[in-house]
Design a protein around this motif. Structure first.
Motif, PDB file in Angstrom:
ATOM      1  N   GLU A 217       0.838  -1.199   0.000  1.00 14.44           N
ATOM      2  CA  GLU A 217       0.000   0.000   0.000  1.00 14.44           C
ATOM      3  C   GLU A 217       0.875   1.251   0.000  1.00 14.44           C
ATOM      4  OE1 GLU A 217      -2.568  -0.267   3.360  1.00 14.44           O
ATOM      5  OE2 GLU A 217      -3.544  -2.115   2.670  1.00 14.44           O
ATOM      6  N   VAL A 218       0.503   2.207  -0.848  1.00 14.23           N
ATOM      7  CA  VAL A 218       1.223   3.490  -0.907  1.00 14.23           C
ATOM      8  C   VAL A 218       0.211   4.616  -1.110  1.00 14.23           C
ATOM      9  CG1 VAL A 218       3.447   2.656  -1.803  1.00 14.23           C
ATOM     10  CG2 VAL A 218       1.617   3.195  -3.400  1.00 14.23           C
ATOM     11  N   THR A 219       0.654   5.850  -0.893  1.00 10.88           N
ATOM     12  CA  THR A 219      -0.197   7.023  -1.145  1.00 10.88           C
ATOM     13  C   THR A 219       0.505   7.921  -2.159  1.00 10.88           C
ATOM     14  OG1 THR A 219      -1.010   6.932   1.127  1.00 10.88           O
ATOM     15  CG2 THR A 219      -1.372   8.987  -0.085  1.00 10.88           C
ATOM     16  N   PHE A 220      -0.219   8.262  -3.217  1.00 17.43           N
ATOM     17  CA  PHE A 220       0.352   9.165  -4.222  1.00 17.43           C
ATOM     18  C   PHE A 220       0.491  10.567  -3.633  1.00 17.43           C
ATOM     19  CE2 PHE A 220      -0.977   5.851  -7.145  1.00 17.43           C
ATOM     20  CZ  PHE A 220       0.042   5.883  -8.098  1.00 17.43           C
ATOM     21  N   PRO A 221       1.596  11.277  -3.936  1.00 17.20           N
ATOM     22  CA  PRO A 221       1.775  12.644  -3.419  1.00 17.20           C
ATOM     23  C   PRO A 221       0.690  13.589  -3.944  1.00 17.20           C
ATOM     24  CG  PRO A 221       3.787  11.826  -4.472  1.00 17.20           C
ATOM     25  CD  PRO A 221       2.714  10.850  -4.782  1.00 17.20           C
ATOM     26  N   GLU A 222       0.443  14.654  -3.178  1.00 18.96           N
ATOM     27  CA  GLU A 222      -0.565  15.654  -3.568  1.00 18.96           C
ATOM     28  C   GLU A 222      -0.171  16.375  -4.858  1.00 18.96           C
ATOM     29  OE1 GLU A 222      -3.479  16.190  -2.382  1.00 18.96           O
ATOM     30  OE2 GLU A 222      -3.399  15.012  -0.539  1.00 18.96           O
ATOM     31  N   ASP A 223       1.151  16.459  -5.101  1.00 20.12           N
ATOM     32  CA  ASP A 223       1.602  17.187  -6.301  1.00 20.12           C
ATOM     33  C   ASP A 223       1.948  16.249  -7.451  1.00 20.12           C
ATOM     34  OD1 ASP A 223       3.823  16.016  -5.214  1.00 20.12           O
ATOM     35  OD2 ASP A 223       5.083  17.825  -5.221  1.00 20.12           O
ATOM     36  N   TYR A 224       1.432  15.015  -7.415  1.00 18.62           N
ATOM     37  CA  TYR A 224       1.725  14.036  -8.478  1.00 18.62           C
ATOM     38  C   TYR A 224       1.161  14.527  -9.807  1.00 18.62           C
ATOM     39  CZ  TYR A 224       2.675   9.435 -10.469  1.00 18.62           C
ATOM     40  OH  TYR A 224       3.181   8.406 -11.218  1.00 18.62           O
ATOM     41  N   ALA A 225       1.881  14.230 -10.896  1.00 13.05           N
ATOM     42  CA  ALA A 225       1.509  14.776 -12.212  1.00 13.05           C
ATOM     43  C   ALA A 225       0.140  14.282 -12.694  1.00 13.05           C
ATOM     44  CB  ALA A 225       2.583  14.428 -13.234  1.00 13.05           C
ATOM     45  N   ALA A 226      -0.169  12.986 -12.517  1.00  5.50           N
ATOM     46  CA  ALA A 226      -1.437  12.446 -13.041  1.00  5.50           C
ATOM     47  C   ALA A 226      -2.595  12.834 -12.119  1.00  5.50           C
ATOM     48  CB  ALA A 226      -1.341  10.935 -13.178  1.00  5.50           C
TER      49      ALA A 226
END
Length: 449
Positions: A217-226
């Protein structure tokens, strides 16, 4: 033709050009020949109406646009030459008088190379960094060589994933139970600790064995491109297919003979030291030159024409784009990735372009003041130096440099001579600098248990 000019400020002039009435008549005739095929006059076949009829039917003004263009292209360059000004941009032209039978008068406002006073340039007080090559630098270069010549081999069965290993994985990512674009891969090689995957994805693979599968399990960063996954929790089903590790050669005479032209490790080390010292001397010289020009620029007041700054920005953007292309990145992709646009990129280079243009203006003015020139022998020698750097055996590059790029060669030679003169007359304080290496590299040595 009569030309007068006035200075509007230190970087802009206004020319007033008066052209004889006869020249205007010639230009009108030329314009008539160009346009007659498109002008219809009753009673005449298309394109056959005489000039007098065109004037009567349409008015002579119909021929003025092209006539004025003909005069401007014929006279503006001569006016520039006559006044000795050095324009840096296209002129803003205003037609003052255009009437058949009278002189043609126009004004041209244009930005020119700015006038400025040079400061005292002999006796500059500057610092010269002297870069010291240490044994640590030699070891650092050797560790690069060792890493470059490492072999990747599969770990034995039952071995666990550790930091620095290269894992071969299948993975399938989901957000809210739904697969997303770019979240799936097969036979993907991932180095643990490279930071290629988000969050602590890689750390969660540590301790797994080939053949094992796991959901992480991971969390995508708030500033991720997609947009569709930014800030969201995701699960990845991961299967470890293989675990590879780098095996590094021993650092000895045999290694030296395999990776270089030398028979022993000591000879290889001596060669590395020589290369680093040569690089250090060049870097030291470049930094001294930068400090000399900065000392001059700090003492020089000059109003730089905006056209020159814009041209400098264009050059910097072209260089930047080339560097991106060398990394396989297109400018459009870079703008998308960084959320920038053409204007923000131009703004990014604004200050650097100003500095570059100001430095160039000072260098040009000093070269002229000192009467520094480049002889044919010096140009040949500089061309040979560049050719040697690129390893061009046929001599085609040298021929091109001496013909098409002669101006750039002259600039390189005269600039180098100017900096030699400035250095000779400067008060130089040397300061030793030891280069810090921030990047850790693998070495061939195993740590003791």
């Amino acid at each position: 033709m009569n030309v007068t000019f006035e200075k509007l400020d230190s970087k802009k002039v206004k020319l007033e050009v008066t052209v004889e009435a006869a020249k205007l008549s010639e230009a009108i005739l030329k314009s008539y020949k160009k346009n007659v095929k498109n002008l219809n006059v009753q009673g005449f076949r298309k394109g056959k109406a005489p000039l007098a009829m065109i004037k009567r039917f349409y008015g002579v003004e119909v021929l003025f646009d092209d006539a004025s263009d003909f005069i401007l292209s014929d006279t503006y360059g001569k006016a520039v030459e006559e006044t000795g000004i050095k324009p840096v941009d296209y002129p803003k032209v205003d037609i003052v008088q255009m009437e058949e039978g009278k002189d043609f008068i126009y004004t041209a406002e244009v930005e020119v190379y700015p006038e400025f006073d040079l400061p005292e340039y002999k006796g500059l007080e500057v610092e010269k960094p002297v870069y010291v090559v240490t044994d640590h630098d030699i070891d650092h270069e050797l560790s690069h060589l060792v890493e470059k010549n490492g072999r990747i081999e599969s770990k034995p069965e039952g071995a666990e994933v550790a930091k620095g290993d290269v894992t071969v994985i299948n993975f399938n990512g989901k957000v809210d139970g739904v697969e997303f674009e770019g979240g799936k891969g097969e036979n993907f090689e991932l180095e643990i600790g490279s930071g290629m995957f988000i969050g602590n994805f890689e750390d969660q693979l540590i301790g797994m064995k080939a053949g094992e599968a796991k959901t992480i399990e991971v969390t995508f960063p708030e500033d991720y491109a997609a947009e569709e996954v930014k800030g969201k929790d995701a699960t990845f089903d991961v299967e470890i297919l293989d675990i590879k590790t780098k095996e590094f050669p021993a650092l000895d005479d045999e290694f030296a003979s395999e990776v270089s032209e030398f028979d022993t490790l000591d000879e290889l080390k001596a060669s590395i030291r020589e290369g680093l010292e040569s690089d250090a001397n060049e870097r030291s010289k470049t930094d001294l030159n930068n400090n000399l020009i900065k000392a001059l620029a700090d003492k020089t007041e000059v109003e730089i024409p905006q056209a020159m700054i814009e041209s400098g920005i264009d050059r910097m953007i072209r260089d930047f784009e080339q560097r991106l292309n060398a990394q396989g990145i297109k400018m459009e992709m870079y703008l998308q990735m960084t959320g920038q646009d053409a204007n923000t990129i131009r703004g990014m280079f604004q200050e650097n372009a100003k500095t570059m243009v100001k430095n160039d203006l000072i260098i040009d003015a000093l070269v002229e003041k000192e009467g520094i020139t480049a002889s044919e022998e010096e140009l040949e020698a500089k061309a040979d130096e560049i050719v040697k750097m690129y390893g061009d055996q046929k001599g085609e590059l040298k021929e091109m440099l001496l013909k098409s790029n002669k101006k750039e060669l002259e600039m390189e030679v005269t600039t180098a001579k100017l900096f030699a003169l400035l250095t000779e007359n400067a008060v130089v304080t040397e300061k030793e600098v030891v280069v810090e290496h921030n990047h850790a590299h693998h070495t061939h040595e195993e740590s003791a248990e």
